[in-house]
Design an enzyme around this catalytic site. Structure first.
Site, PDB file in Angstrom:
ATOM      1  N   SER A 173       0.854  -1.175   0.000  1.00 52.25           N
ATOM      2  CA  SER A 173       0.000   0.000   0.000  1.00 52.25           C
ATOM      3  C   SER A 173       0.905   1.245   0.000  1.00 52.25           C
ATOM      4  O   SER A 173       1.887   1.266  -0.738  1.00 52.25           O
ATOM      5  CB  SER A 173      -0.942  -0.036   1.203  1.00 52.25           C
ATOM      6  OG  SER A 173      -2.031   0.802   0.958  1.00 52.25           O
ATOM      7  N   ASP A 430      -8.752  -5.234  -5.664  1.00 54.03           N
ATOM      8  CA  ASP A 430      -8.347  -4.089  -4.856  1.00 54.03           C
ATOM      9  C   ASP A 430      -8.527  -2.770  -5.616  1.00 54.03           C
ATOM     10  O   ASP A 430      -7.895  -2.559  -6.647  1.00 54.03           O
ATOM     11  CB  ASP A 430      -6.875  -4.278  -4.481  1.00 54.03           C
ATOM     12  CG  ASP A 430      -6.318  -3.087  -3.727  1.00 54.03           C
ATOM     13  OD1 ASP A 430      -7.118  -2.275  -3.217  1.00 54.03           O
ATOM     14  OD2 ASP A 430      -5.083  -2.981  -3.646  1.00 54.03           O
ATOM     15  N   HIS A 455      -6.296  -6.155  -1.396  1.00 57.69           N
ATOM     16  CA  HIS A 455      -5.179  -5.272  -1.063  1.00 57.69           C
ATOM     17  C   HIS A 455      -4.050  -6.007  -0.335  1.00 57.69           C
ATOM     18  O   HIS A 455      -4.257  -6.571   0.732  1.00 57.69           O
ATOM     19  CB  HIS A 455      -5.763  -4.179  -0.162  1.00 57.69           C
ATOM     20  CG  HIS A 455      -4.972  -2.917  -0.130  1.00 57.69           C
ATOM     21  ND1 HIS A 455      -4.597  -2.228  -1.258  1.00 57.69           N
ATOM     22  CD2 HIS A 455      -4.506  -2.193   0.913  1.00 57.69           C
ATOM     23  CE1 HIS A 455      -3.942  -1.139  -0.903  1.00 57.69           C
ATOM     24  NE2 HIS A 455      -3.876  -1.091   0.403  1.00 57.69           N
TER      25      HIS A 455
END
Ligand SMILES: *[C@@H]1O[C@H](CO)[C@@H](O)[C@H](O)[C@H]1NC(C)=O
Ligand SMILES: *[C@@H]1O[C@H](CO)[C@@H](O)[C@H](O)[C@H]1NC(C)=O
Ligand SMILES: *[C@@H]1O[C@H](CO)[C@@H](O)[C@H](O)[C@H]1NC(C)=O
Ligand SMILES: *[C@@H]1O[C@H](CO)[C@@H](O)[C@H](O)[C@H]1NC(C)=O
Ligand SMILES: CC(=O)N[C@H]1CO[C@H](CO)[C@@H](O)[C@@H]1O
Length: 486
Positions: A173, A430, A455
């Site tokens: 991320s 995601d 994710h």
């Protein structure tokens, strides 16, 4: 995003399904804590503190602070490589370097020394006495990258590591973006980077986010959601229906369609019910994660007598799963909590800091401005800019955001960065993948798009339930890392 209202209630629970600006409201941020039964099979990491500089861009500024890091030398053999896992927008969890996470599995294979470096201003890494807007000028991705570079070189000396030791950086991320940018800005300090689910393009109005949510829900389910939102918007425009909205959605404060910020917050919160589940669909790898999946939400939408009642059932399910008595969407309360500058406030678990970074560096505002998406049109990008203004300072406006985004993309190159030896795993479900690298840019800069996963799924410990695509994705990452370490 403003789902915070609900979130605030939920903050203490790791099980949070609500998002604020794409970041779940729990202390670990977008990359949750890995869950695993085989605790300690990968050695015990040590927690240590690194004397770090306050401002890397002003040599006259001699102030320092203590940055927290963790080190695991269980598998290290002298001459082996060094793996540096970068922290992101939340407290660094030691589990990442103690459990059988993907980075630890690779460390075992390559006899690597493993560090995890907590990001400045998050968790216990606190450069300043509080989170006032004046102090937050030292919170930026550039300072964080410079922290990592400083750490890398100081540690090399302190531990007498070979100057030729091969360092590989990892992140997921936002910290995945940092991993890629570390390789970009300090190419001489790492041989490669694994940047999982990393958003590289700063953008104010991130319209693709809800589009991917739409696609992940599937066409029949998202059509129902669309009808539900339409019906709800009609209801919200009719004063006599407001008490019904209170009953159906169990609101904490009475619905008031004249209060436009509450109205927008309400709609964003209802959309957030879907976003939070989609972003982490079936991510049982995450500690405390709810077991509610896209399929569960869509079943409720399909089975409800009307689409509007479907939205209400989904809302009930999520309130229940987070032990919340009512839907908290009050804008003023949200702002009040987010303005708290104390490290002991709930906002300091990362919500305030991450919001600041989105306001001054990245945008990523997950608005309802696109027409081809099912969540109505009541949380426009202006709402997010208003939040920046209300939480931090009056000076936030569209042109300031324009400058910030232009600067970030100029600094890092957006989705066309000039990189060597970086791999970008992505999950098709995601919503963040839309801002990442989805095509191979060169022989050494590869995209690994993992069908059907959410994710950062690749980073968690493997499990028997993993899809083949995920297992294959992990193998491709391993092959890249092995290539860099030859
Ligand atoms: C999800 O967890 C709840 C309790 O946390 C449990 O009652 C429920 O049966 C679980 N559902 C599934 C599909 O595993
Ligand atoms: C900030 O949060 C802390 C911890 O919850 C609380 O004690 C304090 O009163 C809050 N400050 C303000 C100004 O609300
Ligand atoms: C990129 O190249 C690698 C081989 O180096 C391949 O495995 C992968 O599927 C390619 N990715 C895309 C998105 O084409
Ligand atoms: C990229 O990786 C190769 C090994 O695959 C290594 O020889 C080379 O130095 C690396 N280049 C950079 C710029 O990191
Ligand atoms: C959204 C997107 O661009 N998806 C692409 C990601 O990469 C794979 C190839 O690995 C394509 O098939 C997808 O279309």
């Amino acid at each position: 995003m403003i789902r915070s209202l609900v979130l605030i209630v939920v903050l203490g629970l790791a099980a949070s399904t609500r998002l604020h600006r794409g970041r779940p409201l729990h202390k670990h941020g977008m990359l949750g804590e890995p869950r695993s039964t085989s605790r300690h099979s990968f050695g015990e990491a040590e927690i240590r503190w690194h004397t770090q500089r306050m401002n890397h861009f002003d040599p006259a500024d001699r102030r320092t602070w203590k940055q927290r890091y963790m080190v695991n030398d269980e598998f290290y053999r002298e001459g082996g490589p060094v793996f540096l896992l970068l922290g992101g927008e939340g407290e660094a969890s030691i589990s990442w370097v103690e459990k059988n996470t993907h980075v630890m599995l690779m460390a075992k294979k390559h006899n690597a020394l493993v560090f995890q470096l907590e990001h400045r201003f998050y968790g216990q890494s606190r450069p300043t006495s509080d989170l006032s807007t004046e102090n937050l000028v030292y919170l930026s991705s550039e300072q964080a990258l410079a922290d990592a570079a400083h750490f890398r070189n100081v540690i090399t000396n302190r531990r007498n590591l070979s100057p030729d030791a091969k360092w590989v950086v990892f992140g997921g991320s936002y910290s995945g973006s940092l991993a890629a940018w570390f390789k970009l800005k300090y190419p001489h300090l790492a041989v490669g980077a694994v940047a999982s689910s990393a958003p590289l393009l700063a953008i104010i109005d991130f319209q693709d986010y809800v589009r991917v949510v739409r696609d992940s829900l599937g066409s029949s389910c998202s059509a129902k959601v669309k009808d539900g939102f339409q019906a709800l918007q009609v209801k919200a425009a009719r004063r006599s229906s407001w008490p019904d909205i209170d009953n159906e959605f169990k609101t904490c404060v009475p619905f008031d369609g004249y209060n436009s910020l509450n109205l927008q917050n309400f709609f964003q919160t209802i959309a957030g019910n879907f976003e939070g589940i989609v972003q982490y669909n079936k991510d049982q790898r995450m500690e405390g994660r709810t077991n509610i999946s896209i399929d569960d939400l869509c079943r409720l939408m399909e089975n409800a007598p009307t689409p509007l009642e479907g939205l209400a059932s989904v809302n009930d399910l999520l309130l229940e799963s987070t032990d919340s008595k009512c839907l908290d969407y009050d804008y003023a309360k949200f702002v009040r909590e987010m303005r708290n500058v104390s490290y002991s406030s709930v906002a300091a678990e990362g919500g305030r800091q991450w919001t600041y970074q989105t306001c001054v560096e990245f945008g990523f505002f997950q608005s309802s401005d696109a027409e081809d998406q099912p969540f109505g049109d009541l949380f426009p990008v202006e709402l997010f800019i208003q939040q920046c203004r209300d939480i931090f300072d009056d000076f936030f406006d569209q042109s300031m955001l324009d400058n910030a985004i232009f600067r970030t993309n100029t600094e890092y190159g957006g989705q066309q960065p000039k990189l060597t030896n970086v791999t970008f795993p992505n999950g098709s479900i995601d919503p963040w993948h839309a801002l990442s690298i989805l095509k191979n840019l060169s022989d050494s800069v590869t995209a690994h798009f993992i069908e059907g996963t959410a994710h950062c799924a690749d980073m968690y410990p493997p499990s028997a339930e993993d899809d083949e695509t995920l297992t294959a994705g992990r193998q491709k990452i391993e092959a890249e890392v092995a290539k860099w370490l030859q």
